[in-house]
Structure formats: structure tokens, C-alpha cells
Design a protein around this motif. Structure first.
Motif, short mmCIF file in Angstrom:
data_model
loop_
_atom_site.label_atom_id
_atom_site.label_comp_id
_atom_site.label_asym_id
_atom_site.label_seq_id
_atom_site.Cartn_x
_atom_site.Cartn_y
_atom_site.Cartn_z
N ARG A 1 -3.79 2.90 -15.66
CA ARG A 1 -4.06 1.47 -15.51
C ARG A 1 -3.84 1.05 -14.06
N ALA A 2 -2.78 1.57 -13.44
CA ALA A 2 -2.49 1.22 -12.05
C ALA A 2 -3.60 1.68 -11.12
N ILE A 3 -4.17 2.84 -11.41
CA ILE A 3 -5.26 3.37 -10.58
C ILE A 3 -6.46 2.44 -10.65
N VAL B 1 -7.04 7.37 5.48
CA VAL B 1 -5.60 7.67 5.42
C VAL B 1 -4.83 6.42 4.99
N ASP B 2 -5.23 5.27 5.53
CA ASP B 2 -4.59 4.01 5.12
C ASP B 2 -4.74 3.81 3.62
N LEU B 3 -5.96 4.08 3.13
CA LEU B 3 -6.23 3.89 1.69
C LEU B 3 -5.36 4.81 0.85
N ALA B 4 -5.25 6.07 1.27
CA ALA B 4 -4.47 7.04 0.50
C ALA B 4 -3.00 6.65 0.46
N GLU B 5 -2.48 6.19 1.59
CA GLU B 5 -1.07 5.80 1.63
C GLU B 5 -0.82 4.60 0.72
N ALA B 6 -1.67 3.59 0.82
CA ALA B 6 -1.50 2.40 -0.02
C ALA B 6 -1.64 2.77 -1.50
N PHE B 7 -2.56 3.68 -1.77
CA PHE B 7 -2.81 4.11 -3.15
C PHE B 7 -1.56 4.73 -3.77
N LEU B 8 -1.01 5.74 -3.11
CA LEU B 8 0.16 6.43 -3.68
C LEU B 8 1.32 5.46 -3.88
N LYS B 9 1.56 4.62 -2.88
CA LYS B 9 2.69 3.70 -2.97
C LYS B 9 2.53 2.75 -4.15
N GLU B 10 1.31 2.27 -4.33
CA GLU B 10 1.14 1.29 -5.41
C GLU B 10 1.23 1.96 -6.78
#
Length: 461
Positions: free
Chosen positions: A142-144, A258-267
Motif C-alpha cells: 500500500r505504501a508503494i 537517486v533522489d527518487l530512490a532515497e525518498a522511496f525507501l525512506k517513505e
RNA sequence: UCCCCGGUAGCUCAGUUGGCAGAGCAAGCGGCUGUUAACCGCUGGGUCGUAGGUUCAAGUCCUACCCGGGGAGCCA
């Protein structure tokens, strides 16, 4: 009386009122005058304690025979529990045994090995660990979706059956209507032109190429679906069928990715911690006592970003005795990735600009003519968790790289067309969903974070 | 696919130098006035992964195969 899920019941402000809960008995403790049944229904980690006494008409005939695994429906008043271990309990006014269990019910009120639980995958979700896994998978899924939806990414449904044996990403499972014994032959080989799709077809190994099609019309898309690898890998980190998340973004270069990947994992981590606190506490207590600290650390800390060349310098100067020697041009091995994330930098690190020679043909070639705009996110304990790249959107350079790797252009005519008609810089990454669940929960074997794992020699259930 | 380790009751395991097949839990029966993996007593439960071999005698030693686990490679 309408059923109430255990999760809603335990979230109540105060005791009082009458309720019906329905679920499966985790443990049953019978005294002469009272029975305690812990009933769970999967809605949350905890079960609810149902207390039944001789005032129930069926106390002797039924209640006292209830044991682990029985399906029951209990109606009673919600009261503050005088015992330790739970806030509320249900003082039963009626208890119905809906589904009794045979004597050979395999689950006991004790710890079972995960190896054994895999042999009873039809029952193992009733255990603490697998129940928690299913809830964490649900929350992460769901978070994804929420993460990408909030950023305007469209959920693109990419095909599961494909005719492109794309990018050499491992062995493929063949899809055919032919009976192996009677398949039509031509020149001694099976004639797949007579098969269902008019040619050889396979289960997908990646939705990336189709996601690129989507991005070059819709700007930002993501896929989240099953992928298949017919590799004879017998490890705790591989499945023949696994779920992959693959965003693809147009007008986006490597830094934006890279910005997207970092924000993704954190969220994702943040959301699972918020949505499944009891499940995550259980994993921290019983499976790996570092997972909560690790996830919180990742959420709070900016990711380090280094180039492949810098990574090689770090490794060469580390004084470590690696099994695989390090030099510029070799691919990073697990031991190298883990040294970087665990020992040297001690937090997630994004490595970019890998040698072109060790990366796929579709990655954007840098001006130095020897590296491509690839990125891997490395995290402590598991190493690579995300891999991605800016894609090569320049037709001439893409064709040159395909030629160099011996790839037939006619198989990729539509992929090349995208570079002829309104091509733009675009980038995307992929991550294996089960690897992320493994990382979040600390589970040692990937077969225990997938409800129904498929591995060489096993596709039961 | 390669290397290492393992397979004994439904589960988790012990089994000594080759010499009568064991325990805890689970199950069945009984007991117990509030338990928390409840507790106490009794009972039933075995093709020792499979097939060969050595031996007076094999759970134990040898060979092959099957299955499981850990690590590696490939990768996500």
C-alpha cells in the motif's frame, strides 16, 4: 450480532458493551471452572483472550474440548482483564465451535522451525511470524502505491507473457501450448511459429522495457507485479517467482533518479513502522534485534553518494582481505558492497557511474566513454537493494552498444523506435519486493517472506 | 551449478567403542477456582530419508541416490 475484528476491538478506548469475535484459537487453557481461549483473526498481531465458564450451556460438552487451531465464534462482554498480558478480554456469553480440528493438527503452542512451516504453507499464516509477514507485505504494498500515486506516477500494467528475451537478465520460463512429445518440427527444431503467439514466448523477467514505453507517453509510470527467473539458484535470497517494483520517469536524469530512490525507501520504511508497530516489534524481539534501529537510522540519515571509481579507491585502500580482489573494471561483489555500507560509510550508500563493460546495453553512456549512468543503492546487511540507471535515449549510441553486445536489432525494433520519435532523457530503477521485506523484518530466508514461494524443485501450494 | 553440514515419534532433539529405540512438547484419558508456550498424573505413538554393502550384530561403518539447511556464484 455483527462480527468485530480483533484489531478494532483492541483499539477501543475502554471496556464495555457486547461483541462477537470470530477466528482461530491460538492457545487454549482449560481449568475446572474456567477456560481461556486466545482467539486471533489475522487483523493484527495480538489475539484476544476469551474467558468462558460453566454458566455456558455447552461448557462441558464443547468449550472444554476447544484447542489450538479450532475456529470459533465468541460473543460476550468486553471487560478489563484482571490478568496480566492483555488490556481487554471477552467474558463469553456464548461460544460456538465452528470448525473443530483433527487430532493431527500440526501447529503447536511452541516454536516451530521455518523449514517445517514451509511444508505446511497452507497453515503457516496462522503463526505469529508468517501472519506478521503477510501484514507487513500488505502495508508495504500500500505504501508503494501511495508513494508513487502522490507523485503523479501512473500504475502501468506491464505484460507477464512476453516474446522479448530482453537484456539477458537470467534464464526464462518458456510459455507454450505445445505438447513436448508432439510439437511440430522444422529443420529438426521445434517450430514455434505454429505456437499460440506465433513465436517463442516466455514469462517476463522485468517490466522495464514496457515501463519505458509508458514513460515516453505518460511521463511517470511504475510497475508492481510478478517476475520470473528460471535460474537454478538455491540461496536464501532468490525465488523463481518474485514481485518487482519498477518506476520509470521521463525528463529525468541520474541525479533525479537517486533522489527518487532515497525518498522511496525512506517513505516505505516509515509507513511500515507506523502501520505495523506490533509486527515490527515482534521481528525486533524474536528475529533480529537490530531491525528497528536500522530502519529508523535509514529514515533519518541522508544517503551517501559516491562514484564507482571512488568506491574502488576506498576498497583498494581498505586493507581488507577480500576473497575477490578489487580493481577498476570488476563488478562489485557482495563482500565489497557490504564493506562499503557496513564498515566504511555505515549507512546507505548510492554508487553511480559504473564501467560500461559490466552493465546492460540500455544504460546512458557518460562523456568519459567508459562509464554509464547506473546506480545501485547499497544498504547494511544485505548489500544491493535497488539497481537502476538513466537510459540511453540517443539512437546512434544505443545501436552501437547493441551491436557491441551482439543483440539483434530486429527483436528491439519498437525499443529503438522510441529513440526515433520524441526521445527524451529518462531513468528508472527496479527493486525486488521480497528483498525489501527481508531487509525490513530481518528474516533470514526469502522463502519465509513470500506466502507461496517458488524455488527449484518446489511449487506446491 | 559448486563447497560444507544435516535427515531418529506429529514437532524439537539425544542416542557413548557397532550390542534391548529415548526425552520434552503435541495427541488420548483423568485431575486442577484466573491462565498467559499454564500446571500435575497416566496411556498410545518408530520402515532410524531410500536402496545396496561390511559384520555374529548397523540408528551408528562404507557406497550411491533423494530431500532439507548454510555459504558461494548468477541476480532482484
Amino acid at each position: 450480532m455483527a462480527r468485530e475484528k480483533v484489531k478494532a476491538l483492541l483499539a477501543r478506548e475502554a471496556a464495555g458493551g457486547t461483541v462477537t469475535v470470530q477466528g482461530w484459537v491460538r492457545t487454549a487453557r482449560h481449568g475446572k471452572e474456567v477456560s481461556f481461549l486466545e482467539v486471533a483473526d489475522g487483523s493484527c498481531f495480538a489475539g484476544v483472550q476469551v474467558v468462558a465458564g460453566p454458566e455456558l450451556a455447552n461448557f462441558e460438552t464443547c468449550v472444554r474440548s476447544v484447542r489450538t487451531g479450532c475456529a470459533v465464534s465468541a460473543t460476550g462482554t468486553v471487560v478489563d482483564s484482571p490478568g496480566k498480558g492483555q488490556r481487554f478480554e471477552i467474558q463469553a456469553q456464548a461460544l460456538e465451535l465452528i470448525g473443530p480440528v483433527a487430532d493431527d493438527y500440526p501447529l503447536q503452542k511452541k516454536r516451530h522451525s521455518f523449514e517445517f512451516l514451509r511444508t505446511i504453507a497452507h497453515l503457516r499464516m496462522r503463526t505469529n511470524t508468517l501472519g506478521a509477514i503477510v501484514r507487513v507485505r500488505n502495508a508495504a504494498s500500500r505504501a508503494i502505491h501511495d508513494f508513487f500515486q502522490a507523485r503523479g506516477f501512473l500504475y502501468l500494467h506491464t505484460p507477464i507473457i512476453t516474446m522479448s528475451d530482453a537484456e539477458g537478465a537470467g534464464e526464462l520460463f518458456r510459455v507454450t501450448e505445445f505438447d513436448p512429445d508432439t510439437a511440430p518440427k522444422k529443420d529438426g527444431k521445434t517450430d514455434f511459429s505454429q505456437d499460440f503467439f506465433g513465436g517463442e514466448s516466455f514469462l517476463t523477467v522485468s517490466g522495464q522495457l514496457e515501463a519505458e514505453i509508458g514513460a515516453l507517453s505518460m511521463s511517470d509510470v511504475y510497475t508492481f507485479g510478478p517476475t520470473f527467473r528460471s535460474e537454478n539458484s538455491n540461496t536464501s535470497r532468490h525465488l523463481a517467482e518474485f514481485w518487482m517494483v519498477e518506476p520509470e520517469s521521463a525528463f529525468c536524469e541520474l541525479e533525479g533518479l537517486v533522489d527518487l530512490a532515497e525518498a522511496f525507501l525512506k517513505e516505505i520504511f516509515q509507513r511500515v513502522l507506523a502501520d505495523c508497530p506490533d509486527d515490527m516489534q515482534f521481528f525486533n524481539d524474536r528475529i533480529d534485534n537490530s531491525v528497528l534501529e536500522t530502519l529508523r537510522h535509514i529514515i533519518e540519515t541522508p544517503f551517501e553518494r559516491i562514484t564507482y571509481s571512488e568506491a574502488i579507491s576506498i576498497l583498494e585502500g581498505s586493507g581488507q582481505d577480500f576473497e575477490f580482489p578489487v580493481s577498476w573494471g570488476v563488478d562489485l561483489q557482495s563482500e565489497h558492497e557490504r564493506y562499503l555500507a557496513e564498515e566504511h560509510i555505515k549507512r546507505p550508500v548510492v554508487v553511480v557511474d559504473y564501467p560500461a563493460s559490466i552493465k546492460a546495453f540500455y544504460m546512458y553512456k557518460n562523456d568519459d566513454d567508459r562509464t554509464v549512468r547506473a546506480m545501485d543503492v547499497l544498504v547494511p546487511r544485505v548489500g544491493e537493494i535497488i539497481g537502476g540507471s538513466q537510459r540511453e535515449h540517443r539512437l546512434d549510441i544505443l545501436r552501437e552498444r547493441m551491436r557491441a553486445q551482439g543483440l539483434p536489432e530486429d527483436h528491439y525494433w519498437w525499443y529503438l523506435d522510441l529513440r526515433r520519435y520524441g526521445s527524451v532523457p529518462h531513468a528508472g530503477f527496479g527493486l525486488g519486493f521480497e528483498r525489501v521485506v527481508q531487509f525490513m523484518t530481518g528474516m533470514a530466508n526469502i522463502r519465509d517472506v513470500m506466502p507461496f514461494p517458488r524455488v527449484p524443485g518446489s511449487a506446491e501450494f
